[in-house]
Write an enzyme that holds these catalytic residues in place. Structure first.
Site, mmCIF file in Angstrom:
data_model
loop_
_atom_site.group_PDB
_atom_site.id
_atom_site.type_symbol
_atom_site.label_atom_id
_atom_site.label_comp_id
_atom_site.label_asym_id
_atom_site.label_seq_id
_atom_site.Cartn_x
_atom_site.Cartn_y
_atom_site.Cartn_z
ATOM 1 N N GLY A 51 25.829 -0.685 -4.424
ATOM 2 C CA GLY A 51 25.343 -1.669 -5.391
ATOM 3 C C GLY A 51 24.222 -1.110 -6.250
ATOM 4 O O GLY A 51 23.847 0.066 -6.132
ATOM 5 N N ALA A 111 24.834 -7.997 -0.301
ATOM 6 C CA ALA A 111 24.837 -9.453 -0.458
ATOM 7 C C ALA A 111 25.973 -9.852 -1.388
ATOM 8 O O ALA A 111 26.519 -9.009 -2.120
ATOM 9 C CB ALA A 111 23.505 -9.933 -1.041
ATOM 10 N N TYR A 117 23.598 -19.816 -3.862
ATOM 11 C CA TYR A 117 23.118 -18.442 -3.664
ATOM 12 C C TYR A 117 21.693 -18.453 -3.085
ATOM 13 O O TYR A 117 21.411 -17.785 -2.077
ATOM 14 C CB TYR A 117 23.152 -17.689 -4.997
ATOM 15 C CG TYR A 117 22.472 -16.343 -4.967
ATOM 16 C CD1 TYR A 117 23.032 -15.265 -4.288
ATOM 17 C CD2 TYR A 117 21.255 -16.144 -5.637
ATOM 18 C CE1 TYR A 117 22.397 -14.027 -4.261
ATOM 19 C CE2 TYR A 117 20.625 -14.909 -5.618
ATOM 20 C CZ TYR A 117 21.192 -13.860 -4.930
ATOM 21 O OH TYR A 117 20.558 -12.638 -4.898
ATOM 22 N N TRP A 168 15.612 -10.742 -11.251
ATOM 23 C CA TRP A 168 16.163 -10.197 -12.499
ATOM 24 C C TRP A 168 16.361 -8.682 -12.403
ATOM 25 O O TRP A 168 15.847 -7.908 -13.229
ATOM 26 C CB TRP A 168 15.247 -10.549 -13.660
ATOM 27 C CG TRP A 168 15.160 -12.006 -14.004
ATOM 28 C CD1 TRP A 168 15.291 -13.070 -13.161
ATOM 29 C CD2 TRP A 168 14.914 -12.585 -15.301
ATOM 30 N NE1 TRP A 168 15.146 -14.252 -13.848
ATOM 31 C CE2 TRP A 168 14.915 -13.976 -15.168
ATOM 32 C CE3 TRP A 168 14.688 -12.037 -16.559
ATOM 33 C CZ2 TRP A 168 14.698 -14.838 -16.241
ATOM 34 C CZ3 TRP A 168 14.466 -12.892 -17.626
ATOM 35 C CH2 TRP A 168 14.465 -14.276 -17.468
HETATM 36 N N1 LIG Z 1 20.786 -8.664 -8.894
HETATM 37 C C1 LIG Z 1 19.678 -9.397 -8.977
HETATM 38 O O1 LIG Z 1 19.264 -9.816 -10.071
HETATM 39 C C2 LIG Z 1 18.884 -9.739 -7.730
HETATM 40 C C3 LIG Z 1 17.752 -10.548 -7.857
HETATM 41 C C4 LIG Z 1 17.018 -10.859 -6.724
HETATM 42 C C5 LIG Z 1 17.407 -10.372 -5.482
HETATM 43 N N2 LIG Z 1 18.514 -9.608 -5.379
HETATM 44 C C6 LIG Z 1 18.921 -9.125 -4.034
HETATM 45 O O2 LIG Z 1 18.775 -7.706 -4.021
HETATM 46 C C7 LIG Z 1 19.791 -7.132 -3.208
HETATM 47 C C8 LIG Z 1 20.521 -6.059 -4.014
HETATM 48 O O3 LIG Z 1 21.091 -6.668 -5.185
HETATM 49 P P1 LIG Z 1 22.056 -5.842 -6.156
HETATM 50 O O4 LIG Z 1 21.927 -6.435 -7.505
HETATM 51 O O5 LIG Z 1 21.872 -4.387 -5.921
HETATM 52 O O6 LIG Z 1 23.481 -6.282 -5.550
HETATM 53 P P2 LIG Z 1 24.904 -5.653 -5.856
HETATM 54 O O7 LIG Z 1 24.842 -4.640 -6.946
HETATM 55 O O8 LIG Z 1 25.846 -6.813 -5.975
HETATM 56 O O9 LIG Z 1 25.212 -4.861 -4.497
HETATM 57 C C9 LIG Z 1 25.498 -5.538 -3.305
HETATM 58 C C10 LIG Z 1 26.472 -4.665 -2.520
HETATM 59 O O10 LIG Z 1 26.793 -5.373 -1.304
HETATM 60 C C11 LIG Z 1 28.200 -5.258 -1.096
HETATM 61 N N3 LIG Z 1 28.709 -6.351 -0.283
HETATM 62 C C12 LIG Z 1 29.068 -7.597 -0.700
HETATM 63 N N4 LIG Z 1 29.557 -8.295 0.323
HETATM 64 C C13 LIG Z 1 29.515 -7.482 1.418
HETATM 65 C C14 LIG Z 1 29.912 -7.637 2.783
HETATM 66 N N5 LIG Z 1 30.454 -8.786 3.217
HETATM 67 N N6 LIG Z 1 29.734 -6.604 3.630
HETATM 68 C C15 LIG Z 1 29.212 -5.438 3.182
HETATM 69 N N7 LIG Z 1 28.820 -5.219 1.912
HETATM 70 C C16 LIG Z 1 28.977 -6.238 1.039
HETATM 71 C C17 LIG Z 1 28.758 -5.320 -2.508
HETATM 72 O O11 LIG Z 1 30.100 -4.877 -2.563
HETATM 73 P P3 LIG Z 1 31.058 -5.498 -3.717
HETATM 74 O O12 LIG Z 1 30.450 -5.106 -5.025
HETATM 75 O O13 LIG Z 1 32.375 -4.855 -3.438
HETATM 76 O O14 LIG Z 1 31.044 -6.977 -3.511
HETATM 77 C C18 LIG Z 1 27.788 -4.423 -3.268
HETATM 78 O O15 LIG Z 1 28.157 -3.070 -3.205
HETATM 79 C C19 LIG Z 1 20.681 -8.283 -2.739
HETATM 80 O O16 LIG Z 1 20.294 -8.646 -1.445
HETATM 81 C C20 LIG Z 1 20.368 -9.411 -3.699
HETATM 82 O O17 LIG Z 1 20.541 -10.683 -3.097
HETATM 83 C C21 LIG Z 1 19.263 -9.263 -6.482
#
Ligand SMILES: NC(=O)c1ccc[n+]([C@@H]2O[C@H](COP(=O)([O-])OP(=O)(O)OC[C@H]3O[C@@H](n4cnc5c(N)ncnc54)[C@H](OP(=O)(O)O)[C@@H]3O)[C@@H](O)[C@H]2O)c1
Length: 301
Positions: free
Chosen positions: A13, A62, A127, A152
């Site tokens: 991710g 996630a 979420y 963000w």
């Molecule tokens: N993005 C934001 O703006 C944001 C903001 C605040 C907090 N966060 C938190 O920061 C963290 C990282 O976010 P990110 O943006 O890097 O997320 P991301 O790019 O969506 O990466 C999450 C990774 O987790 C994998 N995943 C999903 N379901 C899974 C499962 N059941 N078992 C194992 N792996 C799984 C996804 O695979 P797939 O792609 O194949 O689903 C993806 O590779 C997360 O915990 C998120 O809640 C994110």
């Protein structure tokens, strides 16, 4: 000297891929994602943790699609809440330290001042509820943990606002060059937050580990922006000439409600004197400068 073992979930991710890069020098790392095992499967999580036996776990996996979570609440709770419970339980079983990445969406966004760590969460989205449930499982199961709340998030990998704006802006510039009619980009101007680069989070995580930080900490770039202001900063930094106009949330309806004001203050990091998160415009400039080649569609062959 043997290097400590680090397991990173969600390593493909946005954040996970930068965590891999940031920790590569000092740790023996196993980066895992959905292809390795599903965090919703308690036995698979336990088996993997016993076989690798990490000292430290960075849990970035996630279900992050906020709108999809709204229409798939069971799956959202299964991955974000139960999945995190499985990770916390496995950490307890093998005595590993856990760092969990949570979100500004745990708050309602109905305030007009930045949230601090002691404010009461009141998520309005599935979420946000599922991520908060993950936080609670961790606090119930473990004594030694760190929860970093982000907001963000953007990085070089994956889908995010910066990449979407660059793509749309680039298409508009191309239309203009070809003599076509330009539709100004409408961008929401009544939601405010902290745009935060994944590399900054990785750096801050590294320092937090060195200083043995525990509990809940807000971890965002400081300086707030609306999506419209953020988009303007992106185009200005890249010297792109894109017609853009502010719009309201009502003009851009989404399945899941968005917090109006979910700015986080890194109060605990500041009090400890270890807040190294850069101001968001400075971080954005560094990000765009470092990754220009992969970000601009004209550079993609
Ligand atoms: N993005 C934001 O703006 C944001 C903001 C605040 C907090 N966060 C938190 O920061 C963290 C990282 O976010 P990110 O943006 O890097 O997320 P991301 O790019 O969506 O990466 C999450 C990774 O987790 C994998 N995943 C999903 N379901 C899974 C499962 N059941 N078992 C194992 N792996 C799984 C996804 O695979 P797939 O792609 O194949 O689903 C993806 O590779 C997360 O915990 C998120 O809640 C994110």
């Amino acid at each position: 000297m043997t290097r400590p073992k680090l397991l990173i979930t969600g390593c493909r991710g946005q954040l996970g891929s930068d965590l891999l890069n940031a920790f590569a020098d000092r740790y023996n790392i196993w980066g895992v994602d959905i292809e390795d095992f599903d965090i919703g499967d308690a036995d698979a999580v336990n088996d993997a943790f016993y076989s690798f036996s990490p000292d430290l776990v960075l849990h970035a996996a996630a279900y992050t699609n906020v709108d999809e979570c709204e229409s798939n609440p069971k799956l959202a709770m299964h991955i974000n809440a139960d999945g995190t419970k499985h990770i916390a339980t496995a950490c307890k079983n093998i005595n590993a330290r856990l760092i969990y990445y949570s979100t500004d969406y745990v708050f309602s966004g109905d305030t007009d001042r930045p949230y601090i760590e002691t404010d009461t969460p009141a998520p309005k989205t599935v979420y946000g509820q599922s991520k908060l449930a993950g936080e609670k499982f961790i606090a119930d199961i473990l004594d030694d943990y760190l929860i970093l709340r982000l907001a963000w998030v953007y990085g070089a990998k994956g889908k995010n606002f910066v990449r979407t704006m660059i793509k749309l802006g680039w298409e508009q510039e191309k239309t203009a060059r070809d003599g076509g009619i330009i539709e100004p980009l409408k961008v929401v101007n009544d939601q405010t937050g902290n745009p935060t680069w994944t590399w900054e989070i990785a750096r801050q995580t590294y320092l937090a580990i060195e200083r043995n930080l525990t509990g809940i900490c807000h971890c965002t770039s400081q300086g707030e922006a609306t999506w419209y202001e953020f988009a303007k900063a992106i185009f200005k930094t890249l010297d792109m000439h894109v017609q853009i106009r502010p719009c309201t949330t009502e003009e851009y309806p989404r399945p899941a409600p968005r917090p109006k004001y979910s700015v986080l203050e890194n109060k605990r990091l500041q009090e400890m004197g270890i807040d190294i998160m850069k101001e968001y415009r400075q971080a954005l400039t560094e990000f765009l400068t470092n990754h220009k080649k992969v970000l601009l569609p004209c550079n993609v062959s």
